[in-house]
Design a protein around this motif. Structure first.
Motif, PDB file in Angstrom:
ATOM      1  N   VAL A  58     -20.718 102.005  78.815  1.00 44.00           N
ATOM      2  CA  VAL A  58     -21.197 103.065  79.786  1.00 44.00           C
ATOM      3  C   VAL A  58     -22.199 102.230  80.692  1.00 44.00           C
ATOM      4  O   VAL A  58     -22.832 101.044  80.050  1.00 44.00           O
ATOM      5  N   TRP A  59     -21.564 102.685  81.837  1.00 37.87           N
ATOM      6  CA  TRP A  59     -22.176 101.017  83.465  1.00 37.87           C
ATOM      7  C   TRP A  59     -22.829 102.708  84.025  1.00 37.87           C
ATOM      8  O   TRP A  59     -22.042 103.179  84.482  1.00 37.87           O
ATOM      9  N   GLU A  60     -24.072 101.860  84.149  1.00 32.34           N
ATOM     10  CA  GLU A  60     -24.752 103.225  85.381  1.00 32.34           C
ATOM     11  C   GLU A  60     -25.296 102.536  85.846  1.00 32.34           C
ATOM     12  O   GLU A  60     -26.253 101.736  86.544  1.00 32.34           O
ATOM     13  N   ALA A  61     -25.019 103.620  87.531  1.00 31.06           N
ATOM     14  CA  ALA A  61     -25.347 102.472  88.381  1.00 31.06           C
ATOM     15  C   ALA A  61     -27.153 102.700  88.780  1.00 31.06           C
ATOM     16  O   ALA A  61     -28.309 101.761  89.182  1.00 31.06           O
ATOM     17  N   PHE A  79     -17.681  97.052  95.049  1.00 33.21           N
ATOM     18  CA  PHE A  79     -16.672  97.681  94.202  1.00 33.21           C
ATOM     19  C   PHE A  79     -17.268  99.421  93.769  1.00 33.21           C
ATOM     20  O   PHE A  79     -16.875  99.499  93.343  1.00 33.21           O
ATOM     21  N   SER A  80     -18.731  98.259  92.719  1.00 31.23           N
ATOM     22  CA  SER A  80     -19.502  99.423  91.936  1.00 31.23           C
ATOM     23  C   SER A  80     -20.238 100.290  92.823  1.00 31.23           C
ATOM     24  O   SER A  80     -20.849 101.469  91.976  1.00 31.23           O
ATOM     25  N   SER A  81     -20.385 100.190  94.182  1.00 35.94           N
ATOM     26  CA  SER A  81     -21.158 100.539  94.608  1.00 35.94           C
ATOM     27  C   SER A  81     -20.804 101.829  94.818  1.00 35.94           C
ATOM     28  O   SER A  81     -21.750 103.039  95.488  1.00 35.94           O
ATOM     29  N   ALA A  85     -27.925  99.349  86.479  1.00 35.19           N
ATOM     30  CA  ALA A  85     -27.786  98.277  87.447  1.00 35.19           C
ATOM     31  C   ALA A  85     -29.069  97.363  88.339  1.00 35.19           C
ATOM     32  O   ALA A  85     -29.090  98.741  89.396  1.00 35.19           O
ATOM     33  N   SER A  86     -28.947  95.797  88.222  1.00 38.47           N
ATOM     34  CA  SER A  86     -29.896  95.580  89.425  1.00 38.47           C
ATOM     35  C   SER A  86     -29.153  95.659  90.751  1.00 38.47           C
ATOM     36  O   SER A  86     -29.763  94.607  91.471  1.00 38.47           O
ATOM     37  N   ASN A  87     -27.884  94.784  90.656  1.00 38.12           N
ATOM     38  CA  ASN A  87     -27.161  94.710  92.283  1.00 38.12           C
ATOM     39  C   ASN A  87     -25.829  95.151  91.268  1.00 38.12           C
ATOM     40  O   ASN A  87     -24.817  95.576  90.325  1.00 38.12           O
ATOM     41  N   HIS A  88     -24.535  94.926  92.911  1.00 37.86           N
ATOM     42  CA  HIS A  88     -23.481  96.134  92.608  1.00 37.86           C
ATOM     43  C   HIS A  88     -22.520  94.523  92.366  1.00 37.86           C
ATOM     44  O   HIS A  88     -23.385  93.571  93.208  1.00 37.86           O
ATOM     45  N   VAL A  89     -21.585  94.706  91.987  1.00 39.77           N
ATOM     46  CA  VAL A  89     -20.782  93.565  91.524  1.00 39.77           C
ATOM     47  C   VAL A  89     -19.588  94.023  92.115  1.00 39.77           C
ATOM     48  O   VAL A  89     -18.409  95.261  92.566  1.00 39.77           O
ATOM     49  N   SER A 106      -6.524  88.805  93.044  1.00 42.76           N
ATOM     50  CA  SER A 106      -7.636  87.922  92.323  1.00 42.76           C
ATOM     51  C   SER A 106      -7.316  86.874  93.248  1.00 42.76           C
ATOM     52  O   SER A 106      -8.681  86.037  93.160  1.00 42.76           O
ATOM     53  N   SER A 107      -6.596  86.618  94.655  1.00 39.02           N
ATOM     54  CA  SER A 107      -6.750  85.465  95.487  1.00 39.02           C
ATOM     55  C   SER A 107      -7.098  86.304  96.609  1.00 39.02           C
ATOM     56  O   SER A 107      -6.849  85.382  97.345  1.00 39.02           O
ATOM     57  N   THR A 108      -7.762  87.065  96.622  1.00 37.57           N
ATOM     58  CA  THR A 108      -7.974  87.333  98.467  1.00 37.57           C
ATOM     59  C   THR A 108     -10.143  87.413  98.474  1.00 37.57           C
ATOM     60  O   THR A 108     -10.190  87.870  96.899  1.00 37.57           O
ATOM     61  N   LYS A 109     -10.334  87.050  98.913  1.00 34.61           N
ATOM     62  CA  LYS A 109     -11.470  86.787  99.219  1.00 34.61           C
ATOM     63  C   LYS A 109     -12.501  88.590  99.529  1.00 34.61           C
ATOM     64  O   LYS A 109     -11.883  88.880 100.310  1.00 34.61           O
ATOM     65  N   PRO A 110     -13.654  89.265  98.587  1.00 32.47           N
ATOM     66  CA  PRO A 110     -13.961  90.063  99.373  1.00 32.47           C
ATOM     67  C   PRO A 110     -14.403  90.019 101.003  1.00 32.47           C
ATOM     68  O   PRO A 110     -15.472  89.448 101.158  1.00 32.47           O
ATOM     69  N   ASN A 111     -14.405  91.088 101.676  1.00 43.09           N
ATOM     70  CA  ASN A 111     -15.369  91.011 102.450  1.00 43.09           C
ATOM     71  C   ASN A 111     -16.675  90.991 102.630  1.00 43.09           C
ATOM     72  O   ASN A 111     -17.690  92.322 101.892  1.00 43.09           O
ATOM     73  N   PRO A 112     -17.505  89.943 102.653  1.00 40.86           N
ATOM     74  CA  PRO A 112     -19.120  90.219 102.446  1.00 40.86           C
ATOM     75  C   PRO A 112     -19.548  91.342 103.264  1.00 40.86           C
ATOM     76  O   PRO A 112     -20.970  91.975 103.145  1.00 40.86           O
ATOM     77  N   VAL A 113     -19.173  91.886 104.290  1.00 37.60           N
ATOM     78  CA  VAL A 113     -19.923  92.846 105.298  1.00 37.60           C
ATOM     79  C   VAL A 113     -19.465  94.149 104.708  1.00 37.60           C
ATOM     80  O   VAL A 113     -20.219  95.006 103.904  1.00 37.60           O
TER      81      VAL A 113
END
Length: 454
Positions: free
Chosen positions: A201-204, A178-180, A207-211, A167-174
């Motif tokens: 159930v979650w389906e790609a 995760f969901s992709s 989904a409108s965008n990835h999270v 939770s303390s690490t910011k994701p790399n925008p490049v």
């Protein structure tokens, strides 16, 4: 007839302003329109950008007459040659980058996934009165829990920057989110505790965008085991090999091109190719068990492999929802091997977009072209006044003769020469006799027409 011909030629081909007025009403208009039509079609075949580039290249060249007058212009010529070499190098690099962007090579990285849950307002936190606070008597929230599934791509060295606290690490925008990496995620809760919505159930595709992760919150104060099923989204698509095929190839999951290439290497290593007909494969017992025949054409191997390829099995995880102890509860970590795009893929795409614009380069090219036109105009003026200063009489006579030729050409009498027509030799040419006969044959017809009218 002549007027309709001019209208047709005017609608089909755009004639220049200089050629529209003085060409005559009939015969000259038709021939002029045909010539312009051919030139118009030829111009349409060549792309506009290519024509403009060729024109700019020609206009950027310094004329030879200016070069003879200014030896220093050789430096500019050298700069043009250097620019041509730079453009050629950029064109080659552009093709290489386009090939990489079109089919980028995958880079294998580690996707670290965290599964844990938190809880709030549980009875263990206030055993005397789980729903009422002792101080103030205000009603508090009913007991609940939250399941979180999240992950990120590790650095290239695989090191943890935060000691495992995701939770303390910011994701790399490049990097991809995760969901992709998944096309479907299914979470099964206890149907006895949650009879209405025990399947999430979650389906790609929906989904409108990835999270960066998923969060499921429910009310409850009983512990249970949640089943998590993750279906990976492989690009390119991967397949699970059947047991016989996996035994001879030594792989369990791979892409179709890699499977066929590995099978070809097996055939070459075992020397199963027919010596008389290289398109035939003599199957050994292990290969015959897969393909079904003793002899088969290699072109049909791909179709025979379909029954031995199936979608990869999804990843099954079990997570126990704990409602006591320290938080986060049941913190589990999993590493998955995934393929990510090349690190510089976005930069390559941006480079291709920027190199296509050429706004600054086109601006400077126009400036150079305008300067060369001015130089050439000054050279013409210099030659004009220099010729006049050397011999004014001859220069004026030559200028008058040139203007006379231009005037005749503009009027349409450029082929006539009054000086030659005044000499008797002009009428001793072979065409004169034929012209006289045609002239005499036309006169009686005109005379008869005139007599009939009177």
């Amino acid at each position: 007839m002549h007027r309709s011909g001019n209208n047709n030629s005017g609608t089909t081909t755009p004639l220049s302003a200089g050629a529209s007025g003085k060409r005559g009403r009939g015969r000259a208009g038709v021939t002029g329109g045909g010539a312009n039509n051919t030139a118009f079609k030829a111009a349409d075949v060549t792309p506009a950008a290519a024509r403009r580039k060729k024109q700019k290249v020609a206009e950027k060249q310094i004329p030879d007459k200016v070069t003879a007058m200014l030896p220093e212009s050789a430096i500019y010529t050298q700069l043009l040659e250097f620019e041509a070499r730079v453009d050629a190098a950029l064109a080659r690099k552009k093709l290489d980058i386009q090939e990489v962007v079109r089919s980028p090579p995958p880079v294998q990285r580690i996707l670290r996934m965290y599964v844990f849950n938190t809880f709030a307002s549980q009875s263990c936190q206030d055993p005397n009165n789980p729903y009422q606070q002792q101080s103030g008597g205000h009603a508090r929230e009913p007991p609940s829990w939250t399941l979180r599934i999240m992950g990120r791509i590790l650095e290239s060295d695989g090191s943890e920057q935060d000691g495992g606290n995701s939770s303390s690490t910011k994701p790399n925008p490049v990097l991809p989110k995760f969901s992709s990496f998944f096309k479907r995620i299914t979470i099964q809760l206890d149907p006895n505790l949650f009879p209405d919505d025990h399947t999430i159930v979650w389906e790609a595709v929906r989904a409108s965008n990835h999270v960066e992760g998923f969060e499921i919150k429910r009310k409850g104060d009983q512990e249970f085991v949640a089943n998590i099923k993750l279906e990976m989204d492989y690009t390119p698509e991967r397949f699970k090999l059947s047991a016989p095929l996996a035994e001879i190839l030594g792989v369990e999951v791979d892409t179709r091109p890699h499977i066929i290439a590995a099978l070809w290497q097996y055939i070459k290593g075992k020397k199963l190719q027919n010596p008389t007909d290289p398109t035939l494969i003599n199957c050994d017992p292990a290969l015959q068990k897969i393909l079904g025949d003793e002899r088969i054409k290699f072109a049909s191997v791909s179709a025979r492999l379909n029954q031995h390829l199936s979608p990869p099995q999804p990843i099954h995880l079990e997570h126990r929802i704990k409602l006591s102890g320290s938080m986060p509860a049941s913190n589990a970590c999993y590493d998955l091997s995934v393929n990510v795009p090349a690190p510089l893929l976005k930069e390559m795409s941006a480079f291709l977009m920027n190199i296509e614009k050429h706004r600054d380069i086109d601006l400077y090219d126009d400036l150079i072209t305008s300067s060369i036109r001015k130089i050439n105009e000054h050279r013409r003026r210099r030659a004009f006044f220099l010729g006049f200063s050397h011999s004014p009489v001859d220069f004026i006579n030559g200028l008058i003769a040139s203007q006379s030729r231009d005037l005749k050409s503009a009027v349409g009498n450029a082929s006539r020469n009054a000086e030659k027509e005044r000499r008797s030799d002009f009428y001793n040419q072979p065409w004169v006799e034929d012209a006289v006969i045609r002239y005499l044959n036309r006169r009686p017809a005109k005379a008869s027409e005139g007599g009939g009218n009177t």
